[in-house]
Design an enzyme around this catalytic site. Structure first.
Site, PDB file in Angstrom:
ATOM      1  N   CYS A 385       0.697  -1.179  -0.150  1.00 16.51           N
ATOM      2  CA  CYS A 385      -0.034   0.021   0.063  1.00 16.51           C
ATOM      3  C   CYS A 385       0.814   1.314  -0.065  1.00 16.51           C
ATOM      4  CB  CYS A 385      -1.087   0.004   1.258  1.00 16.51           C
ATOM      5  SG  CYS A 385      -2.199   1.082   0.944  1.00 16.51           S
ATOM      6  N   HIS A 511      -3.520  -4.714   0.358  1.00 19.85           N
ATOM      7  CA  HIS A 511      -2.778  -5.307   1.341  1.00 19.85           C
ATOM      8  C   HIS A 511      -2.861  -6.804   1.424  1.00 19.85           C
ATOM      9  CE1 HIS A 511      -2.099  -1.657   4.066  1.00 19.85           C
ATOM     10  NE2 HIS A 511      -3.175  -1.224   3.408  1.00 19.85           N
ATOM     11  N   GLU A 513      -1.320  -8.781   2.930  1.00 17.68           N
ATOM     12  CA  GLU A 513      -1.032  -9.561   4.346  1.00 17.68           C
ATOM     13  C   GLU A 513      -2.389  -9.952   5.057  1.00 17.68           C
ATOM     14  OE1 GLU A 513      -0.193  -6.332   3.792  1.00 17.68           O
ATOM     15  OE2 GLU A 513      -0.772  -5.043   5.429  1.00 17.68           O
TER      16      GLU A 513
END
Ligand code: GLN
Length: 541
Positions: A385, A511, A513
């Site tokens: 990001c 994102h 993750e």
């Protein structure tokens, strides 16, 4: 009939209620039940989206764009489920709803009170989790610690739940902390006893007490808690801080916790637990592995919880690449105003660099220095990001020669707004829940690093940001070796950028993750760690 597990915390916060609850849920999941979880947060913010990560750790984002507490990340990862907006609510939301109803006239003539109006709204929302998800088992965790003023309405709602859904369908778990007194070498149960007394005074009797501790707890201690707190001895569960997270369920199995919970809830195993994939996961976590160093250059590095999902995604990818990843937490401000030599000195041991998401100006130039170092030294880099935005800004400044290139988030009047607001963001004047949030689709260009990592040309990933890559610069970037390898299907938005002629330099506007799971690591992190392994070999030569 849905079964409910209610999880409260005692003694102090941050004892790992979320992980505890996830593990207990996992034990039931292994027996063939579908499990959903919800977190009720007693603070007054409508959601954690506007809170500093220093206050509450990372803001976790769900598929549907809900900004939630980081415990939902634990639930998604450890239970391997996808949660939705009904799974996290706060005092702020409950009050907002009740006040809106009052204004509409829904309670005409009535005096609106905490009991029953606020507590009814809480109960309605708990029931809604069961209704919407159709899960066999719904776990409900109340944030904070019993004894906090602000969680009282939530606990009162929980107290009323057995009469709402039947006592036989509710199971109360209280998670506490057993402190250790160094001078006398003693482990103390008194805070637990007080906390249970407090819980009882609210009208809730725990069916199970989980004792969290850093040190082993012997039977004398669990027996004592059982006696003083009036719970069955087998329902006092010591949960010692584990070296290997994935070992916890096996400890619970040894203690027969799954069977105990099921007998209390009046349900039977739908299948024999095998823990097939978890056994492998735990064994791999425990195995001796070579170590690689990774620098995480962020603004909130003093509080690792601020990057919980990033840390987890790195761990998952390390596990599947059979290495331990040692994270060097680099405060981005410390890299500011340094000469190239000094930046090199600070980062030269890193075999991989991650610049995670973030907001605000502090530390930005330090992160850009880290990006420049990664590009020039050919150190594997993953930008998340903000980490993508800064990767493109560094490229604009130092490769394209666009002096003063920046994001309008940090420099309103930059001559080269590489990162800028889209028109739809310009007209907004509220901060809460107005970013580009949740799952968005992305098309991946053929024959790119992204394509080779994802092995598909269409993905959906979770977003949380306001600013975007400025399309006016696309051609210039592509002409000079930065490929915009992932675009929104309508081609308006740049979602992935990667550098040619670099072993691994890639970044996403989303994102990744948030989608990494222990048994299903994320391709962008897998690629980073495997490039990091190659880099380590080079550094060692
Ligand atoms: N501050 C940037 C934006 O709003 C990046 C956000 C993030 O990294 N999550 O676009």
């Amino acid at each position: 009939m849905t079964k409910y597990l209610f999880v409260t915390g005692g003694v102090l916060s941050s004892v790992g209620k979320g992980i505890t609850a996830s593990m207990l849920g996992r034990v039931l999941q292994e027996r063939g039940y579908t499990v959903m979880s919800a977190k009720l947060d007693p603070y007054i913010n409508v959601d954690p989206g506007t809170m500093s990560p220093y206050q509450h750790g990372e803001v976790f984002v769900l598929d549907d764009g809900t900004e939630t507490d980081l415990d939902l990340g634990h639930y998604e990862r450890l239970l391997d489920i996808n949660l939705s907006s009904v799974c996290n609510f706060t005092t702020g939301q409950v009050y907002a709803e009740v006040i809106a109803k009052e204004r509409r006239g829904d309670y005409l003539g009535g005096t609106i009170q905490v009991i029953p109006h606020i507590t009814d709204e809480i109960k309605k929302r708990i029931l809604c989790v069961a209704d919407e998800t159709k899960a066999d088992i719904v776990m409900v965790e109340v944030g904070g610690t019993v004894g906090d003023y602000e969680s009282l309405p939530f606990l009162e709602a929980l107290r009323e739940m057995p009469s709402e859904v039947g006592e036989e369908n509710c199971f109360f778990i209280h998670v506490t902390w057993v402190p250790h007194i160094m001078a006398s070498g003693e482990l103390k149960t008194k805070p637990t006893q007080h906390s249970v007394r407090e819980l009882r005074s609210i009208g809730i009797s725990p069916d199970m007490i989980v004792l969290r501790s850093d040190l082993p707890l012997n039977e004398e201690i669990t027996q004592k808690v059982a006696r003083f707190c009036s719970v069955a001895p087998q329902a006092v569960v010591p949960m010692i801080t584990a070296d290997v997270l994935y070992d916890i369920p096996f400890e619970l199995e040894k203690m027969g916790i799954g069977d105990y919970m099921m007998s209390k809830l009046g349900i039977k195993s739908k299948r024999k637990p095998t823990w097939r994939r978890w056994t492998r996961l735990a064994a791999e976590s425990r195995a001796e592995k070579p170590t690689i160093n990774l620098a995480l250059v962020g603004k909130y590095v003093e509080l690792h919880d601020a990057y919980k999902s990033v840390q987890e995604a790195i761990t998952h990818a390390g596990l599947h690449n059979k290495v331990d990843v040692k994270i060097d937490w680099v405060q981005s401000e410390d890299l500011e105003g340094l000469t190239k030599e000094k930046v090199t000195q600070r980062l030269q041991n890193a075999a991989a660099i991650v610049v995670p998401g973030g907001f605000g100006e502090r530390g930005i130039e330090g992160k850009i220095n880290a990006v420049q170092y990664a590009r020039e030294s050919k150190t594997p880099y993953l930008g998340l990001c903000l980490g993508m935005q800064l990767m493109t800004i560094e490229f604009a400044r130092n490769v394209l020669g666009l002096e003063g290139a920046h994001s309008t988030e940090f420099e309103h009047l930059t001559p080269h707004p590489i990162i800028d607001l889209m028109p739809e963001q310009r007209s907004l004047n509220e901060m809460g829940a107005t970013m580009r949030l949740g799952l968005y689709p992305c098309r991946i260009q053929e024959k790119t690093l992204a394509a080779s990592l994802y092995k598909t040309d269409y993905i959906e990933e979770r977003h949380r940001h306001r600013y975007e890559f400025n399309n006016q610069y696309r051609q210039q970037f592509e002409n000079h070796g930065m490929i915009l390898s992932g675009l929104s299907p309508d081609q308006r938005l740049v979602e992935i950028a990667e550098l040619k002629d670099h072993p691994y330099m890639i970044a996403s506007q989303f994102h990744p993750e948030f989608l990494s799971r222990p048994l299903n690591p994320h391709p962008l992190f897998m690629g980073l760690i495997s490039a990091g392994i190659e880099r380590t070999k080079k550094l060692q030569k």
